[in-house]
Design a protein around this motif. Structure first.
Motif, PDB file in Angstrom:
ATOM      1  N   ASP A   1      82.750  81.648  91.627  1.00 56.52           N
ATOM      2  CA  ASP A   1      82.117  80.396  91.198  1.00 56.52           C
ATOM      3  C   ASP A   1      80.671  80.289  91.691  1.00 56.52           C
ATOM      4  OD1 ASP A   1      82.626  79.959  93.882  1.00 56.52           O
ATOM      5  OD2 ASP A   1      83.423  77.939  93.600  1.00 56.52           O
ATOM      6  N   LEU A   2      80.087  81.416  92.100  1.00 58.39           N
ATOM      7  CA  LEU A   2      78.695  81.421  92.557  1.00 58.39           C
ATOM      8  C   LEU A   2      77.804  82.176  91.586  1.00 58.39           C
ATOM      9  CD1 LEU A   2      79.122  82.099  96.375  1.00 58.39           C
ATOM     10  CD2 LEU A   2      78.704  79.897  95.237  1.00 58.39           C
TER      11      LEU A   2
ATOM     12  N   PRO B   1      79.676  75.046  87.852  1.00 57.62           N
ATOM     13  CA  PRO B   1      80.618  73.924  87.700  1.00 57.62           C
ATOM     14  C   PRO B   1      81.945  74.384  87.103  1.00 57.62           C
ATOM     15  CG  PRO B   1      78.512  73.444  86.624  1.00 57.62           C
ATOM     16  CD  PRO B   1      78.480  74.877  87.050  1.00 57.62           C
ATOM     17  N   ASP B   2      82.991  73.692  87.489  1.00 56.06           N
ATOM     18  CA  ASP B   2      84.316  73.981  86.969  1.00 56.06           C
ATOM     19  C   ASP B   2      84.351  73.676  85.474  1.00 56.06           C
ATOM     20  OD1 ASP B   2      87.023  74.484  86.660  1.00 56.06           O
ATOM     21  OD2 ASP B   2      87.632  72.542  87.462  1.00 56.06           O
TER      22      ASP B   2
ATOM     23  N   ALA C   1      71.000  77.709  82.814  1.00 57.98           N
ATOM     24  CA  ALA C   1      71.691  77.238  81.609  1.00 57.98           C
ATOM     25  C   ALA C   1      72.529  78.338  80.977  1.00 57.98           C
ATOM     26  CB  ALA C   1      70.684  76.689  80.606  1.00 57.98           C
ATOM     27  N   ALA C   2      72.053  79.575  81.028  1.00 59.95           N
ATOM     28  CA  ALA C   2      72.811  80.699  80.454  1.00 59.95           C
ATOM     29  C   ALA C   2      74.149  80.885  81.163  1.00 59.95           C
ATOM     30  CB  ALA C   2      71.978  81.981  80.520  1.00 59.95           C
TER      31      ALA C   2
ATOM     32  N   THR D   1      72.835  73.759  86.049  1.00 63.27           N
ATOM     33  CA  THR D   1      71.571  73.025  86.034  1.00 63.27           C
ATOM     34  C   THR D   1      71.007  73.047  87.455  1.00 63.27           C
ATOM     35  OG1 THR D   1      72.465  70.851  86.629  1.00 63.27           O
ATOM     36  CG2 THR D   1      72.506  71.451  84.276  1.00 63.27           C
ATOM     37  N   LEU D   2      69.858  72.429  87.625  1.00 64.67           N
ATOM     38  CA  LEU D   2      69.275  72.324  88.961  1.00 64.67           C
ATOM     39  C   LEU D   2      70.190  71.554  89.914  1.00 64.67           C
ATOM     40  CD1 LEU D   2      65.532  71.563  88.112  1.00 64.67           C
ATOM     41  CD2 LEU D   2      66.516  73.751  88.836  1.00 64.67           C
ATOM     42  N   ASP D   3      71.039  70.687  89.391  1.00 65.25           N
ATOM     43  CA  ASP D   3      71.971  69.927  90.230  1.00 65.25           C
ATOM     44  C   ASP D   3      73.013  70.809  90.903  1.00 65.25           C
ATOM     45  OD1 ASP D   3      70.716  67.527  89.623  1.00 65.25           O
ATOM     46  OD2 ASP D   3      72.078  67.082  87.963  1.00 65.25           O
ATOM     47  N   ASP D   4      73.192  72.029  90.419  1.00 66.03           N
ATOM     48  CA  ASP D   4      74.200  72.935  90.966  1.00 66.03           C
ATOM     49  C   ASP D   4      73.661  73.846  92.065  1.00 66.03           C
ATOM     50  OD1 ASP D   4      76.322  72.093  89.164  1.00 66.03           O
ATOM     51  OD2 ASP D   4      75.115  73.050  87.595  1.00 66.03           O
ATOM     52  N   LEU D   5      72.380  73.703  92.405  1.00 70.21           N
ATOM     53  CA  LEU D   5      71.777  74.584  93.402  1.00 70.21           C
ATOM     54  C   LEU D   5      72.355  74.343  94.786  1.00 70.21           C
ATOM     55  CD1 LEU D   5      68.007  74.643  92.416  1.00 70.21           C
ATOM     56  CD2 LEU D   5      69.859  76.146  91.689  1.00 70.21           C
TER      57      LEU D   5
END
Length: 132
Positions: A29-30, A129-130, A65-66, A70-74
Motif C-alpha cells: 500500500d506504499l 488509498p484503500d 494520480a497514475a 493525491t498530495l493528501d496521501d503523502l
C-alpha cells in the motif's frame, strides 16, 4: 515480499527512458515516487525557476494520480535545491499553493550541487488509498 508495480504518468516517458528509471514503484500500500523535476514533456528543464518548481509539483501530481493518489496521501517529502538560500522563498510559495492548510506532510530540504540541469527536485513516499 510484496509485488512491485511500476507506475508511469500518461505522456511523460522521455526523461525516464533517457535515464532508465521508473517514475514510481507501488509496493503493497506504499508508493515510492522517484524525484520529480520541472521537466517539459520532452524531458528538458523549464527555464524559469518558479515555473520549474510548479511544473515539478504538476509532474508529481500526475505520477501520484497514475497510482490513484493525491498530495493528501503523502507520508514523506524530500526536496533538493541547487541554491537553497536564494530559492527557498519561491519554493515555500509554491509549497503553500499545494499545501494550503494542515495537516502538512513531513518535509526534508537538502541543498545539492547538481540535479542534471534542473534546480529543484521533489521525491515522496505516499500511502495508496484503500480501493474498497
Amino acid at each position: 515480499m510484496p509485488q512491485r508495480d511500476i507506475i508511469f504518468p500518461a505522456g511523460r516517458t522521455a526523461l525516464y527512458e533517457k535515464h532508465a528509471y521508473s517514475a514510481a514503484i507501488r509496493s503493497g500500500d506504499l508508493l515510492f515516487v522517484s524525484g520529480q523535476v520541472g521537466s517539459r514533456e520532452d524531458g528538458s528543464p523549464e527555464p524559469d525557476f518558479g515555473d520549474q518548481v510548479r511544473r515539478a509539483f504538476d509532474n508529481l501530481k500526475a505520477t501520484l494520480a497514475a497510482a490513484g493518489c493525491t498530495l493528501d496521501d503523502l507520508i514523506d517529502v524530500t526536496t533538493f535545491h541547487t541554491d537553497p538560500e536564494r530559492q527557498f522563498e519561491t519554493v515555500l510559495a509554491v509549497k503553500d499553493e499545494n499545501f494550503p492548510a494542515p495537516p502538512f506532510p513531513n518535509w526534508t530540504a537538502v541543498g545539492v550541487t547538481w540535479l542534471a540541469g534542473f534546480d529543484f527536485e521533489i521525491k515522496v513516499v505516499a500511502r495508496i488509498p484503500d480501493a474498497g
